[in-house]
Design a protein around this motif. Structure first.
Motif, PDB file in Angstrom:
ATOM      1  N   VAL A 131       0.845  -1.202   0.000  1.00 45.87           N
ATOM      2  CA  VAL A 131       0.000   0.000   0.000  1.00 45.87           C
ATOM      3  C   VAL A 131       0.880   1.251   0.000  1.00 45.87           C
ATOM      4  N   TYR A 132       1.909   1.260   0.826  1.00 47.83           N
ATOM      5  CA  TYR A 132       2.843   2.383   0.884  1.00 47.83           C
ATOM      6  C   TYR A 132       3.473   2.633  -0.496  1.00 47.83           C
TER       7      TYR A 132
ATOM      8  N   GLY B 145       1.951   9.014  -7.112  1.00 47.01           N
ATOM      9  CA  GLY B 145       2.372  10.408  -7.042  1.00 47.01           C
ATOM     10  C   GLY B 145       2.262  11.090  -5.696  1.00 47.01           C
ATOM     11  N   VAL B 146       1.771  10.419  -4.682  1.00 46.28           N
ATOM     12  CA  VAL B 146       1.724  11.027  -3.352  1.00 46.28           C
ATOM     13  C   VAL B 146       3.149  10.978  -2.785  1.00 46.28           C
TER      14      VAL B 146
ATOM     15  N   PHE C 212      10.307  13.637   0.488  1.00 44.90           N
ATOM     16  CA  PHE C 212       8.986  13.970  -0.061  1.00 44.90           C
ATOM     17  C   PHE C 212       8.915  13.696  -1.560  1.00 44.90           C
ATOM     18  N   SER C 213       9.501  12.579  -1.989  1.00 48.05           N
ATOM     19  CA  SER C 213       9.472  12.227  -3.404  1.00 48.05           C
ATOM     20  C   SER C 213       8.413  11.164  -3.668  1.00 48.05           C
TER      21      SER C 213
ATOM     22  N   GLY D  89       9.415   7.087 -11.393  1.00 50.45           N
ATOM     23  CA  GLY D  89      10.859   7.300 -11.478  1.00 50.45           C
ATOM     24  C   GLY D  89      11.591   6.887 -10.217  1.00 50.45           C
ATOM     25  N   GLN D  90      10.972   7.110  -9.076  1.00 44.16           N
ATOM     26  CA  GLN D  90      11.594   6.706  -7.811  1.00 44.16           C
ATOM     27  C   GLN D  90      11.659   5.187  -7.685  1.00 44.16           C
TER      28      GLN D  90
END
Length: 191
Positions: free
Chosen positions: A70-71, A78-79, A85-86, A90-91
């Motif tokens: 879920v995380y 996008g949250v 705070f990314s 892409g991450q």
């Protein structure tokens, strides 16, 4: 006939209760908040891995893994729940995304070992050390593969370890110690 098929297909599988879903959501939120907390040492260290270990230790394998998923999904859409705070694809697909996805394997390791061996402090500590070791292996392999695919200057496994693992070993051992104590103290309150 159709109802009998549905009953037989769900027989033996435990469904998630409302309480389970609440735990999954709350612990996904705790992981997000802990990813934003950065301790400025020689390298910035977040409390994210500690939260993952606590989640798996307290919730067990199934609910722990679901919390991590879920995380990750929240960050994927996008949250900004990842460190600094990314968020975004892409991450997760970048060189360090393997460490984020590796949290699933950490939760599997910690949850499985605590279920197998019990909820004693030494079990939490050993399972968390092994869980973080699995995270290091998965994340470093991912880093080398993804980084080398897009760069002319290839990074070796030892180079990736020196950048992505070695600086975090002592902070992670401290976080594991704290997580083991938290799990021991809080386990009786989690159903």
């Amino acid at each position: 006939m159709e109802n009998e098929t549905i009953k037989s297909n769900t027989k033996g599988r435990k469904k998630l209760t409302t309480q389970d879903m609440v735990y999954v959501g709350v612990f996904a939120a705790i992981i997000a908040v802990c990813s934003w907390i950065s301790v400025p040492l020689t390298i910035p260290v977040t409390l994210q891995t500690m939260a993952v270990c606590i989640t798996a230790g307290l919730l067990g394998t199934k609910r722990g893994v679901l919390s991590i998923i879920v995380y990750l999904l929240i960050g994927l859409v996008g949250v900004p729940v990842f460190s600094n705070f990314s968020a975004g694809v892409g991450q997760l697909m970048g060189p360090t995304g393997g460490y984020l996805i590796g949290f699933i394997f950490t939760a599997l390791t910690v949850g499985s070992l605590t279920k197998l061996l019990g909820d004693k402090i030494w079990v939490y500590a050993i399972s968390m050390v092994l869980g973080i070791a699995v995270l290091y292996v998965f994340g470093t392999a991912w880093y080398v593969i993804v980084y080398n695919r897009g760069n002319a200057d290839a990074v070796t496994v030892s180079g990736a370890l020196s950048m992505c693992v070695v600086p975090f070993i002592i902070p992670d051992l401290i976080k594991i110690t704290l997580a083991a104590f938290f799990c021991t103290a809080l386990k009786k309150h989690i159903k």
